[in-house]
Design a protein around this motif. Structure first.
Motif, mmCIF file in Angstrom:
data_model
loop_
_atom_site.group_PDB
_atom_site.id
_atom_site.type_symbol
_atom_site.label_atom_id
_atom_site.label_comp_id
_atom_site.label_asym_id
_atom_site.label_seq_id
_atom_site.Cartn_x
_atom_site.Cartn_y
_atom_site.Cartn_z
ATOM 1 N N SER A 1 83.342 31.080 -10.718
ATOM 2 C CA SER A 1 83.534 32.535 -10.670
ATOM 3 C C SER A 1 83.845 33.003 -9.257
ATOM 4 O O SER A 1 84.772 33.796 -9.042
ATOM 5 N N THR A 2 83.082 32.526 -8.284
ATOM 6 C CA THR A 2 83.312 32.947 -6.900
ATOM 7 C C THR A 2 84.630 32.391 -6.346
ATOM 8 O O THR A 2 85.353 33.084 -5.629
ATOM 9 N N SER A 3 84.952 31.142 -6.689
ATOM 10 C CA SER A 3 86.222 30.577 -6.211
ATOM 11 C C SER A 3 87.412 31.252 -6.878
ATOM 12 O O SER A 3 88.471 31.425 -6.238
ATOM 13 N N LEU A 4 87.263 31.665 -8.132
ATOM 14 C CA LEU A 4 88.352 32.375 -8.798
ATOM 15 C C LEU A 4 88.567 33.751 -8.159
ATOM 16 O O LEU A 4 89.713 34.180 -7.954
ATOM 17 N N PHE A 5 87.478 34.423 -7.843
ATOM 18 C CA PHE A 5 87.605 35.707 -7.147
ATOM 19 C C PHE A 5 88.213 35.515 -5.757
ATOM 20 O O PHE A 5 89.047 36.316 -5.310
ATOM 21 N N GLY A 6 87.787 34.456 -5.064
ATOM 22 C CA GLY A 6 88.355 34.173 -3.757
ATOM 23 C C GLY A 6 89.834 33.842 -3.830
ATOM 24 O O GLY A 6 90.620 34.224 -2.939
ATOM 25 N N LEU A 7 90.242 33.147 -4.880
ATOM 26 C CA LEU A 7 91.667 32.839 -5.057
ATOM 27 C C LEU A 7 92.470 34.118 -5.249
ATOM 28 O O LEU A 7 93.554 34.282 -4.673
#
Length: 360
Positions: free
Chosen positions: A345-351
């Motif tokens: 979830s956090t990496s998708l938001f960061g992407l």
């Protein structure tokens, strides 16, 4: 005492490694609260509340969609604890209510989500930079698989997507079972181990992508008007290299957490590494009775030393009957799934942030 009744010392080492990883993430997150400048504190608090609400929603999903086994594990734990308290002459409705248990899990999940916020955001930035540096198709493919690895781990516990189609695939009018439930559980453990190995193998590419930020800063400064001293330029480049240790910890710590929760799940849940394990899983979730020799031993046989050993063994056996493999299967399955879900979830938001918002 039989070998099966002895304590597995690997559990202690896995717990120590988990505690060390959580302590490192806590120290890194606490640093964001100490620094006055910047919005890191607000980001951590916001994601913490977001993951708290998300955990509450996930915990009310039925077992037909997310097969953690929390409901059956908690029921088994409550019944075993009530039986233990009744044998001690105490009246109790259970050690803790289901609502309190799920609320405690939700708070724990929110803390884990807050700890994994910046590791996920940093991973997204390194993923984009590593893709720009990669020239071979195989490397780009591995980078994409590495980024989607937490999503694949999450889908392993979604029953309608993976378990129903893999165990009983619809082949025409009939559904032929391809594997047993024990084989699927073992295969799930191996998939997580392989994905963790892939992430560890791609660590060099991600760290190199971060180190190239110094070169990107230099190229950006060449396009800007004005002058800068050599000392300030050296500090800017050195700052990137000094922060490399933090980047490495943010990359490795979530990997270590997922890996060791999986190892604990295998050990405490009485799973097997064999793809076709022997049919002994039915006895794994049953209460393990204490050996009859403990009750038949007379306290006066070998003196006080014998009595102490018997009492300690009986106490450990009682705890083993309360904390059964069925409870550990549900709890550790949920924690493994949650760590992977938070990281994705956090990496998708960061992407999304680094791909669109920073450009805008």
């Amino acid at each position: 005492m039989k070998p099966s009744q002895e304590m597995n010392i690997s559990v202690v080492w896995c717990l120590l490694v988990l505690a060390f990883a959580v302590k490192i993430l806590f120290s890194l997150t606490a640093h964001y609260f100490i620094v006055e400048d910047g919005g890191e504190r607000s980001v951590c608090v916001t994601f913490g509340f977001f993951f708290f609400v998300k955990a509450m929603v996930i915990l009310i999903v039925t077992e037909s969609y997310l097969e953690f086994g929390l409901e059956s594990g908690f029921s088994n734990f409550s019944e075993s604890a009530m039986q233990f308290l009744e044998k001690q002459g105490l009246e109790s409705r259970g050690p803790v209510s289901k609502l309190t248990f799920k609320l405690f899990l939700a708070v724990l999940c929110s803390l884990i989500g807050a700890f994994l916020t910046f590791p996920g955001l940093r991973l997204a930035q390194m993923h984009l930079d590593a893709l720009n540096l990669a020239t071979e198709k195989i490397t780009q493919t591995l980078l994409h698989i590495n980024f989607l690895a937490p999503l694949l781990m999450v889908l392993l516990w979604v029953k309608p997507i993976t378990k129903d189609y893999i165990m009983n695939p619809p082949l025409g009018k009939e559904s032929i079972p391809l594997m047993s439930e024990d084989t699927f559980d073992t295969m799930r453990l191996w998939i997580i181990i392989l994905l963790c190995a892939l992430r560890l193998a791609m660590m060099r590419s991600h760290l190199q992508a971060y180190l190239n930020l110094a070169q990107k800063c230099m190229d950006q400064m060449k396009k800007e008007a004005g002058r800068i001293s050599t000392i300030d330029l050296q500090k800017m480049v050195a700052r990137v290299f000094y922060y490399l240790c933090v980047i490495a910890l943010q990359y490795v710590a979530p990997l270590v957490m997922v890996l060791h929760t999986t190892l604990l799940l295998k050990t405490l849940g009485n799973y097997s590494w064999g793809i076709y394990p022997e049919s002994n899983s039915d006895t794994a979730v049953e209460n393990n009775p204490l050996p009859s020799s403990l009750y038949s031993e007379s306290p006066s046989v070998n003196g006080k030393m014998k009595v102490t050993v018997v009492q300690i063994t009986m106490a450990l056996g009682s705890l083993k009957n309360i904390f059964t493999p069925l409870l550990f299967r549900g709890l550790l399955s949920f924690l493994t799934w949650w760590i992977a879900a938070c990281l994705f979830s956090t990496s998708l938001f960061g992407l999304f942030y680094h791909q669109y918002l920073t450009v805008a």
